[in-house]
Design a protein around this motif. Structure first.
Motif, PDB file in Angstrom:
ATOM      1  N   SER A  45     -46.024  59.769 -10.042  1.00 50.35           N
ATOM      2  CA  SER A  45     -47.058  59.963  -9.022  1.00 50.35           C
ATOM      3  C   SER A  45     -48.428  60.227  -9.631  1.00 50.35           C
ATOM      4  O   SER A  45     -49.447  59.860  -9.049  1.00 50.35           O
ATOM      5  CB  SER A  45     -46.660  61.113  -8.095  1.00 50.35           C
ATOM      6  OG  SER A  45     -46.567  62.322  -8.825  1.00 50.35           O
ATOM      7  N   VAL A  46     -48.450  60.884 -10.790  1.00 47.94           N
ATOM      8  CA  VAL A  46     -49.749  61.184 -11.416  1.00 47.94           C
ATOM      9  C   VAL A  46     -50.129  60.157 -12.477  1.00 47.94           C
ATOM     10  O   VAL A  46     -51.194  60.274 -13.086  1.00 47.94           O
ATOM     11  CB  VAL A  46     -49.741  62.593 -12.047  1.00 47.94           C
ATOM     12  CG1 VAL A  46     -49.441  63.648 -11.004  1.00 47.94           C
ATOM     13  CG2 VAL A  46     -48.729  62.680 -13.193  1.00 47.94           C
ATOM     14  N   PRO A  48     -51.173  56.944 -12.294  1.00 51.28           N
ATOM     15  CA  PRO A  48     -52.464  56.248 -12.115  1.00 51.28           C
ATOM     16  C   PRO A  48     -53.669  57.105 -12.465  1.00 51.28           C
ATOM     17  O   PRO A  48     -54.610  56.638 -13.123  1.00 51.28           O
ATOM     18  CB  PRO A  48     -52.444  55.872 -10.625  1.00 51.28           C
ATOM     19  CG  PRO A  48     -51.005  55.828 -10.258  1.00 51.28           C
ATOM     20  CD  PRO A  48     -50.347  56.897 -11.070  1.00 51.28           C
ATOM     21  N   ALA A  49     -53.656  58.377 -12.036  1.00 51.59           N
ATOM     22  CA  ALA A  49     -54.777  59.258 -12.366  1.00 51.59           C
ATOM     23  C   ALA A  49     -54.865  59.509 -13.861  1.00 51.59           C
ATOM     24  O   ALA A  49     -55.964  59.540 -14.438  1.00 51.59           O
ATOM     25  CB  ALA A  49     -54.637  60.584 -11.613  1.00 51.59           C
ATOM     26  N   LEU A  50     -53.713  59.667 -14.518  1.00 53.26           N
ATOM     27  CA  LEU A  50     -53.725  59.882 -15.970  1.00 53.26           C
ATOM     28  C   LEU A  50     -54.273  58.670 -16.707  1.00 53.26           C
ATOM     29  O   LEU A  50     -55.024  58.813 -17.681  1.00 53.26           O
ATOM     30  CB  LEU A  50     -52.311  60.204 -16.457  1.00 53.26           C
ATOM     31  CG  LEU A  50     -51.754  61.574 -16.098  1.00 53.26           C
ATOM     32  CD1 LEU A  50     -50.319  61.716 -16.587  1.00 53.26           C
ATOM     33  CD2 LEU A  50     -52.623  62.683 -16.679  1.00 53.26           C
ATOM     34  N   ILE A  52     -56.459  56.530 -15.589  1.00 47.26           N
ATOM     35  CA  ILE A  52     -57.908  56.493 -15.389  1.00 47.26           C
ATOM     36  C   ILE A  52     -58.602  57.516 -16.284  1.00 47.26           C
ATOM     37  O   ILE A  52     -59.636  57.228 -16.907  1.00 47.26           O
ATOM     38  CB  ILE A  52     -58.228  56.749 -13.907  1.00 47.26           C
ATOM     39  CG1 ILE A  52     -57.725  55.582 -13.044  1.00 47.26           C
ATOM     40  CG2 ILE A  52     -59.736  56.933 -13.705  1.00 47.26           C
ATOM     41  CD1 ILE A  52     -57.886  55.794 -11.560  1.00 47.26           C
ATOM     42  N   ILE A  53     -58.034  58.734 -16.365  1.00 49.49           N
ATOM     43  CA  ILE A  53     -58.638  59.774 -17.197  1.00 49.49           C
ATOM     44  C   ILE A  53     -58.613  59.378 -18.659  1.00 49.49           C
ATOM     45  O   ILE A  53     -59.606  59.535 -19.387  1.00 49.49           O
ATOM     46  CB  ILE A  53     -57.907  61.116 -16.976  1.00 49.49           C
ATOM     47  CG1 ILE A  53     -58.144  61.611 -15.548  1.00 49.49           C
ATOM     48  CG2 ILE A  53     -58.373  62.157 -17.989  1.00 49.49           C
ATOM     49  CD1 ILE A  53     -57.357  62.853 -15.196  1.00 49.49           C
ATOM     50  N   THR A  57     -62.240  58.548 -19.940  1.00 47.77           N
ATOM     51  CA  THR A  57     -62.740  59.833 -20.434  1.00 47.77           C
ATOM     52  C   THR A  57     -62.342  60.066 -21.889  1.00 47.77           C
ATOM     53  O   THR A  57     -63.203  60.175 -22.774  1.00 47.77           O
ATOM     54  CB  THR A  57     -62.223  60.983 -19.555  1.00 47.77           C
ATOM     55  OG1 THR A  57     -62.648  60.776 -18.212  1.00 47.77           O
ATOM     56  CG2 THR A  57     -62.776  62.319 -20.042  1.00 47.77           C
TER      57      THR A  57
END
Length: 318
Positions: A45-46, A48-50, A52-53, A57
């Protein structure tokens, strides 16, 4: 008489744990596997966010640290120079001047924005008919993009036909060359940031004010405490968490200021409004290593501010 083809079906039914398949095995679906392993479901679940980060970043951060040890102009080959780029920016007067301008800009926006935001929050916190109007009108500048706000204020500061000098002329005061004066350009740009952002911080402080119980003010009024005494002994101490959040956000935004500076002055006149990010942008096309070294120095400064703030927060909590 039973045939041999009927034996597998009979074995599949009578074998313990059977599910109608030979040997009693049961195929697990992907959905059932996720239910049995909550950790795997959480990571998926996390993910995609990981991604992107990491991609936008951490990877650029690591690349910037690696490039800070090279000399490169985006065209020729890279040359490893070690810490030479750091010695260059720390010894160069331009970078130190940009760092000083950033510090001065930070102090001006920090004080101006907090004072105006606190006054606005206290006015909006009162049970008056105009409180809702105050809340609405203060947030409107934050909706405008910073580039658009910079262009608007650049026209307002125009020496000959700008609205600011026109208003000064109506009261018999000579206008100034705001963005062309070495002493006025940086305060003029800082005023744009204060006007643009104070509404958002006023909402944060308003949330902190609404968490203060009214009974405390009622008890202070019964004890005949003056409004100034109540503000100094009740409002400011109990507003400390919201104030800390506002100060931290203002520090980060002020150190990373670029949009309004580039749109209004491009770092001029001279280097009067040159900030650290503006310095990085101007050196990026000529020497990527020097620009990367300056970005690493900026990262270290912001990291130090964060660590200091976390230490103060842990002390307050304890």
């Amino acid at each position: 008489m039973r045939t041999f083809t009927e034996l597998p079906k009979k074995l599949a039914v009578t074998r313990p744990g059977g599910s109608g398949r030979p040997g009693g095995t049961r195929r697990s679906s992907p959905r059932r596997s996720l239910r049995r392993s909550p950790a795997l479901a959480g990571w998926l679940s996390v993910a995609p966010a990981l991604l992107i980060i990491v991609g936008f970043t951490f990877y650029p951060m690591v690349q910037s640290m690696l490039l800070s040890t090279d000399r490169w102009n985006l065209l020729g080959p890279k040359t490893f120079v070690g810490a030479e780029n750091y010695r260059t920016i720390l010894a160069a007067g331009t970078f130190r001047e940009s760092l000083l301008n950033t510090l001065v800009f930070t102090v001006m926006t920090l004080v101006g924005t907090y004072v105006l935001a606190l006054a606005t929050a206290m006015a909006a916190n009162r049970e008056l008919a105009s409180a809702r109007f105050v809340r609405t009108i203060t947030v409107l500048p934050a909706v405008i993009p910073m580039v658009v706000a910079g262009l608007i204020w650049k026209w307002l500061y125009e020496p000959d036909h700008g609205l600011v000098n026109t208003l000064f002329g109506l009261v018999g005061v000579d206008g100034a060359r705001w963005l062309f004066d070495n002493h006025l350009a940086l305060p003029a740009v800082a005023l744009v940031s204060v006007w643009k952002e104070f509404g958002i911080y006023a909402l944060i402080l308003l949330g902190g004010l609404q968490r203060i119980p009214d009974e405390i003010y009622e008890a202070a009024t019964i004890d005949r405490a003056s409004p100034w005494r109540q503000f100094r002994s009740i409002t400011l101490p109990m507003l400390r968490p919201a104030t800390a959040a506002v100060f931290l956000l203002l520090l980060f935004n002020s150190f990373k200021v670029f949009d309004q500076v580039w749109v209004m002055t491009e770092g001029g006149p001279g280097n009067a409004t040159l900030t650290v990010v503006t310095f990085i942008y101007t050196r990026l096309l000529t020497d990527v290593g020097v620009a990367s070294a300056a970005s690493v120095v900026l990262f270290v400064i912001l990291l130090a501010i964060t660590v200091i703030r976390l230490k103060f927060t842990s002390r307050e909590d304890s």
